[in-house]
Design a protein around this motif. Structure first.
Motif, mmCIF file in Angstrom:
data_model
loop_
_atom_site.group_PDB
_atom_site.id
_atom_site.type_symbol
_atom_site.label_atom_id
_atom_site.label_comp_id
_atom_site.label_asym_id
_atom_site.label_seq_id
_atom_site.Cartn_x
_atom_site.Cartn_y
_atom_site.Cartn_z
ATOM 1 N N LEU A 243 -44.000 -23.940 58.199
ATOM 2 C CA LEU A 243 -44.057 -22.786 57.856
ATOM 3 C C LEU A 243 -44.250 -21.700 58.912
ATOM 4 O O LEU A 243 -43.796 -20.538 58.979
ATOM 5 N N ALA A 244 -44.951 -22.120 60.117
ATOM 6 C CA ALA A 244 -45.344 -21.342 61.103
ATOM 7 C C ALA A 244 -43.880 -21.192 62.165
ATOM 8 O O ALA A 244 -43.882 -20.062 62.386
ATOM 9 N N ARG A 245 -43.185 -22.072 61.949
ATOM 10 C CA ARG A 245 -41.893 -22.018 62.905
ATOM 11 C C ARG A 245 -40.857 -21.229 61.947
ATOM 12 O O ARG A 245 -40.154 -20.707 62.367
ATOM 13 N N LEU A 246 -40.754 -21.556 60.522
ATOM 14 C CA LEU A 246 -39.926 -20.771 59.890
ATOM 15 C C LEU A 246 -40.025 -18.981 59.966
ATOM 16 O O LEU A 246 -39.334 -18.289 59.659
ATOM 17 N N GLY A 247 -41.702 -18.936 59.819
ATOM 18 C CA GLY A 247 -41.768 -17.592 59.827
ATOM 19 C C GLY A 247 -41.431 -16.581 58.537
ATOM 20 O O GLY A 247 -40.660 -15.628 58.918
ATOM 21 N N PRO A 248 -41.455 -17.185 57.242
ATOM 22 C CA PRO A 248 -40.634 -16.363 56.213
ATOM 23 C C PRO A 248 -41.432 -15.140 55.888
ATOM 24 O O PRO A 248 -42.678 -14.935 55.964
ATOM 25 N N ARG A 340 -29.456 -17.554 61.055
ATOM 26 C CA ARG A 340 -29.540 -16.496 61.984
ATOM 27 C C ARG A 340 -30.781 -16.610 62.894
ATOM 28 O O ARG A 340 -30.614 -15.988 64.015
ATOM 29 N N ARG A 341 -31.889 -17.404 62.665
ATOM 30 C CA ARG A 341 -33.015 -17.484 63.526
ATOM 31 C C ARG A 341 -33.403 -18.703 63.739
ATOM 32 O O ARG A 341 -33.701 -19.019 65.049
ATOM 33 N N THR A 342 -33.877 -19.505 62.826
ATOM 34 C CA THR A 342 -34.601 -20.729 63.101
ATOM 35 C C THR A 342 -34.069 -21.908 62.043
ATOM 36 O O THR A 342 -33.684 -21.726 61.126
ATOM 37 N N VAL A 343 -34.139 -23.226 62.591
ATOM 38 C CA VAL A 343 -33.907 -24.534 61.809
ATOM 39 C C VAL A 343 -34.957 -25.332 62.100
ATOM 40 O O VAL A 343 -35.281 -25.600 63.230
ATOM 41 N N VAL A 344 -35.614 -25.894 61.141
ATOM 42 C CA VAL A 344 -36.856 -26.725 61.296
ATOM 43 C C VAL A 344 -36.315 -27.821 60.598
ATOM 44 O O VAL A 344 -35.860 -27.932 59.138
ATOM 45 N N GLY A 364 -26.071 -23.882 70.110
ATOM 46 C CA GLY A 364 -26.740 -22.731 71.076
ATOM 47 C C GLY A 364 -28.224 -22.601 70.685
ATOM 48 O O GLY A 364 -28.752 -21.516 71.333
ATOM 49 N N PHE A 365 -29.040 -23.398 69.925
ATOM 50 C CA PHE A 365 -30.454 -23.179 69.832
ATOM 51 C C PHE A 365 -31.058 -23.785 70.884
ATOM 52 O O PHE A 365 -30.926 -24.631 71.508
ATOM 53 N N SER A 366 -32.266 -22.982 71.381
ATOM 54 C CA SER A 366 -33.235 -23.819 72.260
ATOM 55 C C SER A 366 -33.926 -24.774 71.146
ATOM 56 O O SER A 366 -34.348 -24.341 70.223
ATOM 57 N N CYS A 367 -34.541 -25.762 71.734
ATOM 58 C CA CYS A 367 -35.098 -26.927 70.733
ATOM 59 C C CYS A 367 -36.195 -27.417 71.285
ATOM 60 O O CYS A 367 -36.509 -27.441 72.426
ATOM 61 N N ASP A 368 -37.460 -27.752 70.270
ATOM 62 C CA ASP A 368 -38.690 -28.302 70.679
ATOM 63 C C ASP A 368 -38.912 -29.050 69.673
ATOM 64 O O ASP A 368 -38.474 -28.972 68.401
ATOM 65 N N LEU A 395 -41.282 -33.482 63.872
ATOM 66 C CA LEU A 395 -40.923 -32.133 63.589
ATOM 67 C C LEU A 395 -39.995 -31.680 64.600
ATOM 68 O O LEU A 395 -40.815 -31.393 65.651
ATOM 69 N N LEU A 396 -38.979 -31.319 64.343
ATOM 70 C CA LEU A 396 -38.001 -30.668 65.452
ATOM 71 C C LEU A 396 -37.485 -29.092 65.105
ATOM 72 O O LEU A 396 -37.483 -29.067 63.729
ATOM 73 N N TRP A 397 -37.605 -28.276 66.000
ATOM 74 C CA TRP A 397 -37.014 -27.088 65.427
ATOM 75 C C TRP A 397 -36.285 -26.360 66.557
ATOM 76 O O TRP A 397 -36.304 -26.649 67.666
ATOM 77 N N GLY A 398 -35.207 -25.667 66.054
ATOM 78 C CA GLY A 398 -34.475 -24.688 66.948
ATOM 79 C C GLY A 398 -34.595 -23.194 66.696
ATOM 80 O O GLY A 398 -34.676 -22.976 65.474
ATOM 81 N N VAL A 399 -34.448 -22.634 67.770
ATOM 82 C CA VAL A 399 -34.578 -21.177 67.643
ATOM 83 C C VAL A 399 -33.369 -20.595 68.363
ATOM 84 O O VAL A 399 -32.964 -20.956 69.470
ATOM 85 N N ARG A 400 -32.628 -19.812 67.570
ATOM 86 C CA ARG A 400 -31.435 -19.041 68.083
ATOM 87 C C ARG A 400 -31.984 -17.901 69.144
ATOM 88 O O ARG A 400 -32.546 -17.007 68.895
ATOM 89 N N PRO A 401 -31.637 -18.154 70.463
ATOM 90 C CA PRO A 401 -31.907 -17.115 71.478
ATOM 91 C C PRO A 401 -31.306 -15.902 71.175
ATOM 92 O O PRO A 401 -30.322 -15.370 70.640
#
Length: 410
Positions: A243-248, A340-344, A364-368, A395-401
């Motif tokens: 939830l912290a990474r999704l930021g709904p 548009r923003r995040t995939v977790v 094209g996502f930055s990944c952590d 838990l893997l997440w990608g954020v679109r720059p």
């Protein structure tokens, strides 16, 4: 001083407010409805910048300025621009009744629990997602974001109340229509506010704090607060970080893919987002619906197998993927193309991490990511306690720059 007067919803402008004004600024219909001082210059509001420049010139001459605005000018109105340019201390604001308050008054409905969104000059999807997520929403309309566009996008079980020319005794209209009816009508340019109602839930509970829906007092709820099968549920420790990474947030659309119990979708909906749960099993679909109903939120449930089941959905702001098996790389790739923003992604099998990561970075996502391994307190005989380990989850997440931003105005 700049005197800002709210009008247009049935409240006349007092004549003494205009007396002695050197400049009167307002919409054409506002200016035509008042008697201006003979010596006063008038400016019809169009582009805002030239009007503000004119106001500044008159203030430099120590001449009084009057600005006529619709309803309550501090409510999605011109007060913000004037305060930013000239300072709030130079404003004498005389509010009228806002179009939103007037529209709800025409229906005899309270609106302290309503979500209010402006679609005027903003992305319509923010208003649409608010209408999907909440039972009582007021949308301030604008060109390209009126009743027809809303009707084509909001859930079909909603009722739209289209309120136009509020306060005008000859032109005011308040019409109740279905979304399908709204979508095919030509509404002209006079619409001021559209109410989107889930009438079964619109009255709701009495609230002690005004200003939209109640915010949850807590999140990352215990698994026991959801119906689930054989512990097939995202554990609360994992859900908290997801939830912290999704930021709904209000105005967002979130997909929960491989939803299982739908715990992530339900939590996103509790935090204000519109949520779609995609689940392949029939019993899982019913479980998600039951959990959404138990927590009093609206979650759209799609029965189907990802990635094919995603094709008819609107693009999300954020995606949570909690299942997928061998199809996981294809599911991640499909979600990453459209998010548009995040995939977790939550994975129990470490072998699938490289392919999932490659799908995110390839889009094209930055990944952590992080491996979550927690131990919970568990009782032992003799009134003592041990630590019981839960299954590790990656838990893997990608954020679109440079994610696209929304004009969210609430």
């Amino acid at each position: 001083m700049i005197t800002v007067v709210g009008t247009g919803t049935g409240v006349p402008v007092p004549e003494n407010v205009l007396a002695g004004a050197g400049l009167v600024v307002g919409g054409r219909r506002h200016l035509e409805a008042v008697r201006l001082p003979e010596a006063a210059e008038r400016i019809v509001l169009g582009p805002l910048a030239p009007a503000l420049d004119a106001v500044e010139r008159y203030l430099d001459k120590d001449t009084r300025v009057v600005v006529l605005a619709s309803g309550d000018p501090g409510f999605f109105g011109i007060v913000r621009a004037l305060a930013e340019r000239f300072g709030a201390g130079r404003l004498d604001v005389r509010p009228g009744v806002s179009s939103v308050a007037t529209a709800f008054a025409r229906l005899g409905l309270p609106w302290d629990d309503a979500v209010v969104v402006s679609a005027h000059g903003r992305d319509l999807r923010t208003a649409v997602n608010a209408c999907r997520a909440h039972p009582k929403v007021a949308v301030l309309t604008g060109p390209g974001a009126g009743p027809a566009e809303l009707g084509a996008a909001v859930p079909g079980d909603r009722v739209l109340v289209v309120a136009s020319a509020l306060g005008d005794p000859e032109r005011e209209r308040v019409e109740r229509v279905t979304p399908a009816e709204a979508a095919v009508r030509d509404w002209g340019t006079a619409v001021s506010v559209v109410l989107c109602l889930d009438e079964a839930r619109a009255l709701g509970a009495v609230r002690t704090v005004a200003g939209g829906p109640d915010r949850p007092a807590r999140w990352a709820l215990d698994e026991a607060e959801f119906a689930h099968r054989d512990s097939m549920i995202t554990k609360f420790e994992v859900r908290a970080l997801a939830l912290a990474r999704l930021g709904p947030r209000l105005g967002d659309l979130v997909w929960d893919v491989g939803a299982g119990s739908g715990s992530v979708a339900v939590e996103c909906a509790r935090l204000g987002a519109a949520a779609v749960a995609v689940e392949k099993t029939s019993d899982g679909v019913e479980r998600v619906r039951a959990n959404a109903a138990a927590h009093g939120v609206d979650v759209r449930v799609v029965h189907g197998q990802a990635p094919d089941a995603l094709s008819g959905l609107d693009d999300p702001d954020a995606v949570f993927i909690g299942g997928g098996g061998r199809e996981l790389p294809a599911i991640v790739a499909a979600c990453a193309r459209r998010a548009r923003r995040t995939v977790v992604i939550a994975m129990a099998a470490l072998d699938r991490v490289p392919a999932a990561r490659e799908a995110l970075t390839g889009a094209g996502f930055s990944c952590d990511g992080v491996l979550l391994q927690s131990s919970r307190l568990a009782p032992l005989p003799g009134d003592v306690t041990r630590l019981a380990a839960t299954n590790p989850v990656f838990l893997l997440w990608g954020v679109r720059p440079q994610a696209r931003t929304e004009g969210v105005a609430l």
